[in-house]
Design a protein around this motif. Sequence first.
Motif, PDB file in Angstrom:
ATOM      1  N   UNK A 186       0.871  -1.176   0.000  1.00  9.95           N
ATOM      2  CA  UNK A 186       0.000   0.000   0.000  1.00  9.95           C
ATOM      3  C   UNK A 186       0.909   1.227   0.000  1.00  9.95           C
ATOM      4  N   UNK A 187       0.885   1.986  -1.101  1.00  9.90           N
ATOM      5  CA  UNK A 187       1.908   3.014  -1.298  1.00  9.90           C
ATOM      6  C   UNK A 187       1.460   4.441  -1.002  1.00  9.90           C
ATOM      7  N   UNK A 188       0.179   4.658  -0.655  1.00  8.71           N
ATOM      8  CA  UNK A 188      -0.253   6.025  -0.373  1.00  8.71           C
ATOM      9  C   UNK A 188       0.089   6.952  -1.521  1.00  8.71           C
ATOM     10  N   UNK A 189       0.735   8.085  -1.217  1.00  8.81           N
ATOM     11  CA  UNK A 189       1.117   9.039  -2.260  1.00  8.81           C
ATOM     12  C   UNK A 189       2.581   8.926  -2.659  1.00  8.81           C
ATOM     13  N   UNK A 190       3.260   7.892  -2.190  1.00  5.36           N
ATOM     14  CA  UNK A 190       4.648   7.711  -2.600  1.00  5.36           C
ATOM     15  C   UNK A 190       4.740   7.281  -4.048  1.00  5.36           C
ATOM     16  N   UNK A 221       6.563  -8.466  -4.011  1.00  3.72           N
ATOM     17  CA  UNK A 221       5.504  -7.469  -4.196  1.00  3.72           C
ATOM     18  C   UNK A 221       4.700  -7.905  -5.414  1.00  3.72           C
ATOM     19  N   UNK A 222       3.517  -8.443  -5.149  1.00  2.00           N
ATOM     20  CA  UNK A 222       2.669  -8.930  -6.234  1.00  2.00           C
ATOM     21  C   UNK A 222       1.638  -7.901  -6.676  1.00  2.00           C
ATOM     22  N   UNK A 223       1.322  -6.967  -5.770  1.00  2.00           N
ATOM     23  CA  UNK A 223       0.339  -5.947  -6.145  1.00  2.00           C
ATOM     24  C   UNK A 223       0.631  -4.638  -5.429  1.00  2.00           C
ATOM     25  N   UNK A 224       0.702  -3.576  -6.200  1.00  2.00           N
ATOM     26  CA  UNK A 224       0.828  -2.222  -5.661  1.00  2.00           C
ATOM     27  C   UNK A 224      -0.582  -1.658  -5.517  1.00  2.00           C
ATOM     28  N   UNK A 225      -0.882  -1.157  -4.322  1.00  2.00           N
ATOM     29  CA  UNK A 225      -2.198  -0.571  -4.051  1.00  2.00           C
ATOM     30  C   UNK A 225      -1.987   0.901  -3.730  1.00  2.00           C
ATOM     31  N   UNK A 226      -2.196   1.793  -4.721  1.00  2.00           N
ATOM     32  CA  UNK A 226      -1.821   3.198  -4.604  1.00  2.00           C
ATOM     33  C   UNK A 226      -2.909   4.058  -3.969  1.00  2.00           C
ATOM     34  N   UNK A 227      -2.553   5.301  -3.665  1.00  2.00           N
ATOM     35  CA  UNK A 227      -3.498   6.239  -3.060  1.00  2.00           C
ATOM     36  C   UNK A 227      -4.352   6.981  -4.066  1.00  2.00           C
ATOM     37  N   UNK A 228      -3.987   6.935  -5.350  1.00  2.00           N
ATOM     38  CA  UNK A 228      -4.711   7.706  -6.364  1.00  2.00           C
ATOM     39  C   UNK A 228      -4.677   7.006  -7.720  1.00  2.00           C
ATOM     40  N   UNK A 229      -5.609   7.427  -8.567  1.00  2.00           N
ATOM     41  CA  UNK A 229      -5.634   7.110 -10.002  1.00  2.00           C
ATOM     42  C   UNK A 229      -5.845   5.630 -10.276  1.00  2.00           C
ATOM     43  N   UNK A 230      -5.183   5.096 -11.273  1.00  4.81           N
ATOM     44  CA  UNK A 230      -5.405   3.724 -11.716  1.00  4.81           C
ATOM     45  C   UNK A 230      -5.023   2.743 -10.607  1.00  4.81           C
ATOM     46  N   UNK A 231      -5.934   1.829 -10.306  1.00  5.35           N
ATOM     47  CA  UNK A 231      -5.682   0.870  -9.235  1.00  5.35           C
ATOM     48  C   UNK A 231      -4.967  -0.380  -9.750  1.00  5.35           C
ATOM     49  N   UNK A 232      -4.897  -0.522 -11.057  1.00  4.85           N
ATOM     50  CA  UNK A 232      -4.225  -1.677 -11.649  1.00  4.85           C
ATOM     51  C   UNK A 232      -2.861  -1.237 -12.165  1.00  4.85           C
ATOM     52  N   UNK A 233      -1.841  -1.515 -11.380  1.00  5.91           N
ATOM     53  CA  UNK A 233      -0.487  -1.031 -11.655  1.00  5.91           C
ATOM     54  C   UNK A 233       0.459  -2.219 -11.814  1.00  5.91           C
ATOM     55  N   UNK A 234       1.285  -2.154 -12.839  1.00  2.00           N
ATOM     56  CA  UNK A 234       2.280  -3.224 -13.001  1.00  2.00           C
ATOM     57  C   UNK A 234       3.367  -3.074 -11.938  1.00  2.00           C
ATOM     58  N   UNK A 235       3.892  -4.205 -11.510  1.00  2.00           N
ATOM     59  CA  UNK A 235       4.881  -4.220 -10.431  1.00  2.00           C
ATOM     60  C   UNK A 235       6.151  -3.461 -10.798  1.00  2.00           C
ATOM     61  N   UNK A 236       6.426  -3.377 -12.093  1.00  3.49           N
ATOM     62  CA  UNK A 236       7.640  -2.707 -12.542  1.00  3.49           C
ATOM     63  C   UNK A 236       7.655  -1.219 -12.312  1.00  3.49           C
ATOM     64  N   UNK A 237       6.528  -0.654 -11.870  1.00  2.24           N
ATOM     65  CA  UNK A 237       6.486   0.796 -11.644  1.00  2.24           C
ATOM     66  C   UNK A 237       7.484   1.220 -10.572  1.00  2.24           C
TER      67      UNK A 237
END
Length: 270
Positions: A186-190, A221-237
């Motif tokens: 869970x990455x928040x705004x990072x 890290x199998x899934x990044x869960x961000x604080x904003x925008x697209x919720x489907x993010x590739x791990x390579x981000x």
Amino acid sequence: MLGEINYSGGNILKAKWFTVEEIDKDTFAISEYNHWEKAHSYLSIGNKIACLIDTGLGIGNIKQITDSLTDLPIKVITTHAHWDHIGGHSLFDNICVHENDVEWIKNGIPVPINDIKTNLVKGVRKELLPEEFDLKNYCIFKGEPRHILNDGEKINLRNRKLLVLHTPGHSPGHICLYERERGYLYTGDLLYKGTLYAFYPSTNPNDYYKSIKKISKLGKVDRILPGHNDINIKKGLITEARQAFEEIEEKGLLTHGSGLHEYNPLKIKL
């Protein structure tokens, strides 16, 4: 009131203001797609307590959503104390925040309330707002946190554990949460798709880069869960963000005022 909630397929629930997406059977994203911020909060349900990671904008009543998903006591984990992540904090009793953001939780963030109100309703069609929402009465949460979070601390949900990672840069007390067993970060705004912000006086570009390097060293890290925008993010981000910051540093531009640095799918504003 939540209004009518309908299944729209793909394990997604829609209320008037919130969209609820099932990440797994006891993890949910609670999203505010009707707002330009497209803010996400996350409910992580254990068999002892549940953690609500951030509480969003404060336009809709997020507690009505969490009450419909679990009857367990809820601990609110604050990724950082910016207005768009603490909007529903007043609806809960158990608030947790990193020690470096405590002053903002206790005394309020140093942003004029009229500026926040302008951003809150900017571009939002009136008919999409919940009937009970009243901009005149909108205020930023201020209160005494029940628990101060520290780097390396584990939040125990009995059958699940969330590791607190202090990741400053966007705010002094910004944290990410890592659930190793499920590979959730869970990455928040990072980190998210879009423009990453480290140009405010309270931000620190060098700390931001260090925090990106910190999460890049995590194992699974199998899934990044961000604080904003697209919720489907590739791990390579994560790697792409680290490489972008590395390039900015090599150019001697890792400093406030160096402007907008564009990388696909990221932008970094310093």
